[in-house]
Scaffold this active site. Structure first.
Site, PDB file in Angstrom:
ATOM      1  N   LYS A  43       0.707  -1.196   0.019  1.00 34.08           N
ATOM      2  CA  LYS A  43      -0.064   0.112  -0.107  1.00 34.08           C
ATOM      3  C   LYS A  43       0.798   1.309   0.017  1.00 34.08           C
ATOM      4  O   LYS A  43       0.380   2.293  -0.345  1.00 34.08           O
ATOM      5  CB  LYS A  43      -0.964  -0.014   1.126  1.00 34.08           C
ATOM      6  CG  LYS A  43      -1.788  -1.279   1.295  1.00 34.08           C
ATOM      7  CD  LYS A  43      -2.646  -0.885   2.789  1.00 34.08           C
ATOM      8  CE  LYS A  43      -3.396  -2.153   2.884  1.00 34.08           C
ATOM      9  NZ  LYS A  43      -4.126  -2.104   4.433  1.00 34.08           N
ATOM     10  N   GLY A  44       2.113   1.180   0.466  1.00 37.94           N
ATOM     11  CA  GLY A  44       2.854   2.264   0.770  1.00 37.94           C
ATOM     12  C   GLY A  44       2.994   3.239  -0.360  1.00 37.94           C
ATOM     13  O   GLY A  44       3.374   4.395  -0.087  1.00 37.94           O
ATOM     14  N   GLU A  99       7.693   2.746  -5.847  1.00 38.18           N
ATOM     15  CA  GLU A  99       7.847   2.004  -4.573  1.00 38.18           C
ATOM     16  C   GLU A  99       8.088   3.234  -3.395  1.00 38.18           C
ATOM     17  O   GLU A  99       8.539   4.189  -3.710  1.00 38.18           O
ATOM     18  CB  GLU A  99       9.276   1.455  -4.540  1.00 38.18           C
ATOM     19  CG  GLU A  99       9.049  -0.109  -4.744  1.00 38.18           C
ATOM     20  CD  GLU A  99       8.334  -0.620  -3.424  1.00 38.18           C
ATOM     21  OE1 GLU A  99       7.690  -0.200  -2.549  1.00 38.18           O
ATOM     22  OE2 GLU A  99       8.597  -2.091  -3.375  1.00 38.18           O
ATOM     23  N   ASP A 100       7.694   2.891  -2.398  1.00 38.06           N
ATOM     24  CA  ASP A 100       7.847   3.652  -1.322  1.00 38.06           C
ATOM     25  C   ASP A 100       9.384   3.746  -0.624  1.00 38.06           C
ATOM     26  O   ASP A 100      10.035   4.777  -0.770  1.00 38.06           O
ATOM     27  CB  ASP A 100       6.752   3.471   0.071  1.00 38.06           C
ATOM     28  CG  ASP A 100       6.766   2.124   0.397  1.00 38.06           C
ATOM     29  OD1 ASP A 100       7.734   1.271  -0.258  1.00 38.06           O
ATOM     30  OD2 ASP A 100       5.962   1.801   1.454  1.00 38.06           O
ATOM     31  N   ASP A 103      14.422  -1.456   0.692  1.00 39.71           N
ATOM     32  CA  ASP A 103      15.264  -1.889   1.850  1.00 39.71           C
ATOM     33  C   ASP A 103      16.165  -3.009   1.654  1.00 39.71           C
ATOM     34  O   ASP A 103      17.038  -2.686   0.943  1.00 39.71           O
ATOM     35  CB  ASP A 103      14.306  -2.428   2.721  1.00 39.71           C
ATOM     36  CG  ASP A 103      14.507  -2.715   4.259  1.00 39.71           C
ATOM     37  OD1 ASP A 103      15.581  -2.255   4.780  1.00 39.71           O
ATOM     38  OD2 ASP A 103      14.022  -3.278   5.151  1.00 39.71           O
ATOM     39  N   PHE A 152      13.413   2.659  10.944  1.00 34.34           N
ATOM     40  CA  PHE A 152      12.287   2.289  10.575  1.00 34.34           C
ATOM     41  C   PHE A 152      11.298   3.592  10.235  1.00 34.34           C
ATOM     42  O   PHE A 152      11.197   4.105  11.171  1.00 34.34           O
ATOM     43  CB  PHE A 152      11.413   1.322  11.359  1.00 34.34           C
ATOM     44  CG  PHE A 152      10.360   0.608  10.806  1.00 34.34           C
ATOM     45  CD1 PHE A 152      10.491  -0.489   9.762  1.00 34.34           C
ATOM     46  CD2 PHE A 152       9.144   1.055  10.706  1.00 34.34           C
ATOM     47  CE1 PHE A 152       9.650  -1.169   9.352  1.00 34.34           C
ATOM     48  CE2 PHE A 152       8.107   0.445  10.077  1.00 34.34           C
ATOM     49  CZ  PHE A 152       8.294  -0.758   9.427  1.00 34.34           C
ATOM     50  N   ARG A 165       0.153   6.023   8.150  1.00 33.15           N
ATOM     51  CA  ARG A 165       0.445   6.366   6.490  1.00 33.15           C
ATOM     52  C   ARG A 165       0.042   7.871   6.255  1.00 33.15           C
ATOM     53  O   ARG A 165       0.520   8.202   5.391  1.00 33.15           O
ATOM     54  CB  ARG A 165      -0.445   5.555   5.767  1.00 33.15           C
ATOM     55  CG  ARG A 165      -0.034   3.962   5.703  1.00 33.15           C
ATOM     56  CD  ARG A 165      -0.598   3.043   4.964  1.00 33.15           C
ATOM     57  NE  ARG A 165      -0.848   1.646   4.953  1.00 33.15           N
ATOM     58  CZ  ARG A 165       0.356   0.971   4.568  1.00 33.15           C
ATOM     59  NH1 ARG A 165       1.267   1.385   3.892  1.00 33.15           N
ATOM     60  NH2 ARG A 165       0.111  -0.397   4.862  1.00 33.15           N
TER      61      ARG A 165
HETATM   62  P1  IMP Z   1      12.384  -5.098   0.926  1.00 35.79           P
HETATM   63  O1  IMP Z   1      11.953  -6.128   0.246  1.00 35.79           O
HETATM   64  O2  IMP Z   1      13.600  -5.647   2.079  1.00 35.79           O
HETATM   65  O3  IMP Z   1      13.123  -3.981   0.011  1.00 35.79           O
HETATM   66  O4  IMP Z   1      11.332  -4.153   1.534  1.00 35.79           O
HETATM   67  C1  IMP Z   1      10.332  -3.672   0.656  1.00 35.79           C
HETATM   68  C2  IMP Z   1       9.257  -3.228   1.402  1.00 35.79           C
HETATM   69  O5  IMP Z   1       9.143  -3.222   2.807  1.00 35.79           O
HETATM   70  C3  IMP Z   1       8.944  -1.913   1.208  1.00 35.79           C
HETATM   71  O6  IMP Z   1       8.290  -1.615  -0.069  1.00 35.79           O
HETATM   72  C4  IMP Z   1       7.967  -1.305   2.183  1.00 35.79           C
HETATM   73  O7  IMP Z   1       6.539  -1.480   2.040  1.00 35.79           O
HETATM   74  C5  IMP Z   1       8.641  -2.052   3.582  1.00 35.79           C
HETATM   75  N1  IMP Z   1       9.463  -1.416   4.352  1.00 35.79           N
HETATM   76  C6  IMP Z   1      10.983  -1.441   4.316  1.00 35.79           C
HETATM   77  N2  IMP Z   1      11.453  -0.628   4.976  1.00 35.79           N
HETATM   78  C7  IMP Z   1      10.343   0.220   5.637  1.00 35.79           C
HETATM   79  C8  IMP Z   1      10.323   1.020   6.464  1.00 35.79           C
HETATM   80  O8  IMP Z   1      11.273   1.798   7.365  1.00 35.79           O
HETATM   81  N3  IMP Z   1       9.200   1.533   6.804  1.00 35.79           N
HETATM   82  C9  IMP Z   1       7.816   1.228   6.479  1.00 35.79           C
HETATM   83  N4  IMP Z   1       7.971   0.026   5.374  1.00 35.79           N
HETATM   84  C10 IMP Z   1       9.305  -0.478   5.254  1.00 35.79           C
HETATM   85 MG    MG Z   2       6.083  -1.194   0.129  1.00 38.81          MG
END
Ligand code: IMP
Ligand code: MG
Length: 175
Positions: A43-44, A99-100, A103, A152, A165
């Protein structure tokens, strides 16, 4: 993180506006004669896409994709699946993933593979924020708002257990 934690501002709304305008200028230039499909990862990314798309001046379409990663904690464990798929055929289309935050990169790497199989004409990534220190899967971010520290983040679409959000700034919560 508890319910009483007060989020602290990391990136102010005025800085977000500047970054969104900067990214929109670049995308307007790069997609001048094109008609891209923006794919927001739910949703982000919906807040970011809503602001960004209103500064884009080419004919565009918007789509949403839902992804879930299974695991016991908040970190992606690499087992990812599509929970909501696109409503259109992207073969031959210019696609921009919105993408939001990136990570570990595992979610985005999975989505890239899955969309690449559908043979778009081009596939790029536009992310509001990047936590490069936590990368596990290499991901090239074509359009990036901010590189952020390993904290975070919440706000401007990003959540912690579905809360925060609606905050207009990018914030972090102290543990
Ligand atoms: P990744 O697969 O580890 O790159 O994570 C991707 C998803 O995890 C992002 O699209 C976010 O939805 C969520 N995410 C990662 N870090 C954060 C954060 O610091 N705050 C909120 N959501 C996060
Ligand atoms: Mg996301």
């Amino acid at each position: 993180m508890n319910d009483k934690a007060v989020p602290e501002v990391l990136v102010k709304r005025s800085e977000i506006e500047d970054a969104v305008s900067r990214l929109a200028r670049r995308i307007n230039e790069d997609y001048k004669d094109k008609s891209p499909v923006l794919v927001a990862v739910l949703k982000g990314a919906f807040v970011f896409m809503a602001d960004l798309m209103r500064q884009l001046d080419m004919p565009l379409e918007t789509e949403f994709v839902g992804l879930s990663s299974y695991g016991e904690n908040t970190q992606s464990l690499g087992k990812i699946s599509i929970t909501l798929d696109l409503n259109c055929d992207i073969s031959g289309r210019d696609v921009i993933i919105i993408e939001d935050i990136i990570d570990s990169g595992l979610t985005t790497a999975f989505l890239l593979d899955s969309l690449e199989e559908r043979q778009p004409a081009s596939l790029k990534i536009c992310a509001l924020a990047d936590k490069p220190s936590r990368r596990k899967a290499p991901v090239v971010i074509d359009y990036l708002g901010f590189s952020v520290p390993d904290r975070f983040l919440v706000g401007y679409g990003m959540d912690c257990a579905e809360k925060y959000r609606n905050l207009p700034d990018i914030c972090f919560i102290e543990d």
